[in-house]
Design an enzyme around this catalytic site. Structure first.
Site, PDB file in Angstrom:
ATOM      1  N   GLY A 167       0.813  -1.214   0.000  1.00  9.68           N
ATOM      2  CA  GLY A 167       0.000   0.000   0.000  1.00  9.68           C
ATOM      3  C   GLY A 167       0.843   1.259   0.000  1.00  9.68           C
TER       4      GLY A 167
ATOM      5  N   GLY B 134       5.550   4.813  -8.483  1.00 13.53           N
ATOM      6  CA  GLY B 134       6.325   3.587  -8.709  1.00 13.53           C
ATOM      7  C   GLY B 134       5.387   2.385  -8.812  1.00 13.53           C
ATOM      8  CG  HIS B 135       3.254   1.050  -5.384  1.00 14.77           C
ATOM      9  ND1 HIS B 135       3.430   2.082  -4.495  1.00 14.77           N
ATOM     10  CD2 HIS B 135       3.833  -0.042  -4.821  1.00 14.77           C
ATOM     11  CE1 HIS B 135       4.080   1.626  -3.432  1.00 14.77           C
ATOM     12  NE2 HIS B 135       4.339   0.349  -3.604  1.00 14.77           N
TER      13      HIS B 135
ATOM     14  N   GLY C  56       9.150  -4.043  -8.479  1.00 13.55           N
ATOM     15  CA  GLY C  56       9.959  -2.885  -8.864  1.00 13.55           C
ATOM     16  C   GLY C  56      11.448  -3.140  -8.660  1.00 13.55           C
ATOM     17  CD  GLN C  57      16.483  -1.194 -11.713  1.00 11.73           C
ATOM     18  OE1 GLN C  57      15.957  -0.943 -12.796  1.00 11.73           O
ATOM     19  NE2 GLN C  57      17.601  -0.616 -11.313  1.00 11.73           N
ATOM     20  CE  LYS C  58      13.690   2.833  -3.200  1.00 17.23           C
ATOM     21  NZ  LYS C  58      12.727   2.229  -2.293  1.00 17.23           N
ATOM     22  CG  ASP C  59      12.088  -2.959  -2.797  1.00 12.19           C
ATOM     23  OD1 ASP C  59      12.746  -2.458  -1.882  1.00 12.19           O
ATOM     24  OD2 ASP C  59      10.928  -2.591  -3.068  1.00 12.19           O
TER      25      ASP C  59
ATOM     26  CB  VAL D 257       8.958   5.553 -10.836  1.00 11.78           C
ATOM     27  CG1 VAL D 257       8.357   6.899 -11.187  1.00 11.78           C
ATOM     28  CG2 VAL D 257       8.406   4.460 -11.747  1.00 11.78           C
TER      29      VAL D 257
ATOM     30  CB  SER E   1       5.819   3.682   1.012  1.00 11.35           C
ATOM     31  OG  SER E   1       5.322   3.031  -0.135  1.00 11.35           O
TER      32      SER E   1
HETATM   33  O1  PAF Z   1       8.027  -4.770  -1.970  1.00  9.55           O
HETATM   34  C1  PAF Z   1       7.068  -4.820  -1.163  1.00  9.55           C
HETATM   35  O2  PAF Z   1       6.254  -3.901  -1.065  1.00  9.55           O
HETATM   36  C2  PAF Z   1       6.913  -6.049  -0.273  1.00  9.55           C
HETATM   37  O3  PAF Z   1       8.138  -6.550   0.131  1.00  9.55           O
HETATM   38  C3  PAF Z   1       6.050  -7.148  -0.926  1.00  9.55           C
HETATM   39  C4  PAF Z   1       6.717  -7.726  -2.173  1.00  9.55           C
HETATM   40  C5  PAF Z   1       4.682  -6.607  -1.284  1.00  9.55           C
HETATM   41  C6  PAF Z   1       5.860  -8.300   0.060  1.00  9.55           C
HETATM   42  O4  PAF Z   1       5.230  -7.874   1.224  1.00  9.55           O
END
Ligand code: PAF
Length: 286
Positions: free
Chosen positions: A30, A35-36, A153-156, A182, A192
């Site tokens: 959320g 980005g989302h 996302g590539q951010k993670d 993004v 976030s």
């Molecule tokens: O990247 C995130 O927001 C979280 O790690 C995910 C993949 C939704 C798992 O809770």
């Protein structure tokens, strides 16, 4: 359509599967931002039906992390998903995912544990157990929604590499798509957690993207020695930056690099105003 119950999601998805529709999943916690939205748009473009999960997953936060404080904005998230014509927003309560009153630990729950080599570095080093929690919830979401494709996302970047490894090792029949980072026009990667920063802190946070872009520029000038490239970072960092790591790894295997090359991913993590920020760049890609 906003659904909170696993059974309701299963019923709806089963209907779509009967019709032979292609289903995309965008897992999120959320506090949705551009980005989302880029993940949702990619999912919409590639799939017939899109499910966005909104779940702040307790088991991926350590005891001293920001689980309680993590922004929860379900109304705004649902509205945003409506504007993108998302088909299902799945927002379960923790008890729906993990059972009522269940003690959430790997003594009581079945966990998915990614290989030690992949988790004992970068974000996993300071966030012990984090990727066990991520893989466990992602696997649960995969089993609940049974999508054809899932978008991250590539951010993670470390997270995506670990999820791809999980999918390969456990023969999960889901295609994983990584979407680019993004950024604000300033260069700050959207997150976030940026909400926790003051205006001043946001300016200080720009050091992360500056460090990465400068490393890329130095590499383009012919510097490949990782120690030398790491040294260049210090001209952007001040006492406002609590650097956690700056690492050069293989973009698929996460193996450390001594010389940067076309396979290199550079990742940085740093605290600004005590907010933990991460960013990364592929040294040879745009
Ligand atoms: O990247 C995130 O927001 C979280 O790690 C995910 C993949 C939704 C798992 O809770």
């Amino acid at each position: 359509m906003l659904l909170n119950k696993i059974e309701d999601v299963r019923k709806q998805v089963a209907e779509w599967k009967k019709q032979g529709l292609k289903i995309g999943l965008v897992p999120t916690m959320g506090a949705l931002h551009e980005g989302h939205l880029s993940l949702i748009k990619k999912a919409k473009a590639n799939c017939d039906k899109v499910v966005v999960s909104v779940f702040v997953n307790p088991i991926q936060f350590g005891p001293s992390e920001d689980f309680d404080k993590y922004p929860r904005t379900l109304d705004a998230d649902t509205k945003l998903c409506d504007t993108e014509s998302v088909d299902i927003v799945f927002a379960p309560a923790p008890a729906e995912m993990y059972g009522e009153g269940q003690r959430l630990s790997n003594d009581t729950l079945t966990y998915v544990c990614p290989p030690f080599f992949y988790v004992n570095k970068l974000c996993g080093k300071s966030r012990v157990g984090h990727f066990d929690g991520v893989c466990t919830v992602v696997m649960k979401l995969f089993n609940i929604v049974q999508p054809d494709c899932a978008f991250f996302g590539q951010k993670d970047a470390q997270q995506v590499i670990i999820i791809k490894k999980m999918v390969k090792d456990l023969n999960v029949p889901i295609e994983i798509t990584q979407c680019p980072i993004v950024r604000e026009s300033s260069g700050l990667a959207l997150s976030s957690r940026n909400k926790y920063l003051s205006e001043e802190g946001k300016k200080d946070a720009l050091a992360l993207s500056k460090v990465l872009n400068n490393i890329k520029a130095c590499y383009q000038k012919g510097i490949t020695d990782v120690s030398a490239l790491k040294e260049t970072a210090y001209s952007f960092l001040t006492d406002k930056h609590d650097l956690e790591y700056l690492e050069f790894v293989d973009k698929t295997t996460l193996e450390d690099k001594e010389k940067a090359d076309r396979e290199t991913l550079v990742l940085v993590a740093c605290r600004v105003e005590n907010v933990r920020l991460i960013d990364n760049i592929y040294i040879e890609e745009n």
